[in-house]
Motif scaffolding. Structure first.
Motif, PDB file in Angstrom:
ATOM      1  N   HIS A  45       0.844  -1.197   0.000  1.00 17.44           N
ATOM      2  CA  HIS A  45       0.000   0.000   0.000  1.00 17.44           C
ATOM      3  C   HIS A  45       0.880   1.247   0.000  1.00 17.44           C
ATOM      4  N   ALA A  92      -4.306   1.435   3.133  1.00 17.65           N
ATOM      5  CA  ALA A  92      -5.156   0.280   2.885  1.00 17.65           C
ATOM      6  C   ALA A  92      -6.579   0.563   3.344  1.00 17.65           C
ATOM      7  N   SER A  93      -7.541   0.123   2.554  1.00 15.01           N
ATOM      8  CA  SER A  93      -8.936   0.252   2.965  1.00 15.01           C
ATOM      9  C   SER A  93      -9.304  -0.953   3.824  1.00 15.01           C
ATOM     10  N   ASP A  94     -10.465  -0.879   4.457  1.00 13.99           N
ATOM     11  CA  ASP A  94     -10.917  -1.995   5.289  1.00 13.99           C
ATOM     12  C   ASP A  94     -11.102  -3.258   4.461  1.00 13.99           C
ATOM     13  N   GLN A  95     -11.548  -3.096   3.220  1.00  8.77           N
ATOM     14  CA  GLN A  95     -11.760  -4.247   2.342  1.00  8.77           C
ATOM     15  C   GLN A  95     -10.419  -4.911   1.987  1.00  8.77           C
ATOM     16  N   ASP A  96      -9.385  -4.113   1.732  1.00  8.97           N
ATOM     17  CA  ASP A  96      -8.058  -4.659   1.431  1.00  8.97           C
ATOM     18  C   ASP A  96      -7.488  -5.417   2.623  1.00  8.97           C
ATOM     19  N   ILE A  97      -7.707  -4.876   3.808  1.00  7.85           N
ATOM     20  CA  ILE A  97      -7.179  -5.509   5.016  1.00  7.85           C
ATOM     21  C   ILE A  97      -7.854  -6.854   5.249  1.00  7.85           C
ATOM     22  N   SER A  98      -9.172  -6.907   5.096  1.00  7.87           N
ATOM     23  CA  SER A  98      -9.872  -8.175   5.318  1.00  7.87           C
ATOM     24  C   SER A  98      -9.495  -9.199   4.246  1.00  7.87           C
ATOM     25  N   HIS A 122      -6.064 -10.565   5.204  1.00  6.31           N
ATOM     26  CA  HIS A 122      -6.132 -11.493   6.329  1.00  6.31           C
ATOM     27  C   HIS A 122      -6.676 -12.844   5.894  1.00  6.31           C
TER      28      HIS A 122
END
Length: 69
Positions: free
Chosen positions: A49, A54-60, A63
């Motif tokens: 990034h 990073a957006s929340d969607q990228d982080i999830s 993971h």
């Protein structure tokens, strides 16, 4: 007393052989042909990034991808 000395020297030799073989096994496992993509992906983690946070969607997604490996 002589049995103890023989067993002590033998266990030292066996331990050395075991450690050398373990080291060679770890090295061969790390450099196996199929691991290149895993190593490249791991090396790129700090740069994923670079242009934007990073957006929340990228982080999830990251993971869930890491959990599957």
């Amino acid at each position: 007393m002589q049995d103890y000395t023989v067993l002590r020297e033998l266990s030292g030799s066996i331990g050395t052989v075991f450690l050398v073989l373990s080291f060679l096994g770890f090295v061969l496992y790390a450099f196996r042909p199929g691991s290149r993509s895993v190593h490249e992906d791991t090396a790129d983690i700090p740069f994923r990034h670079d242009d934007k946070p990073a957006s929340d969607q990228d982080i999830s997604a990251a993971h869930s991808k890491e959990a599957r490996q």
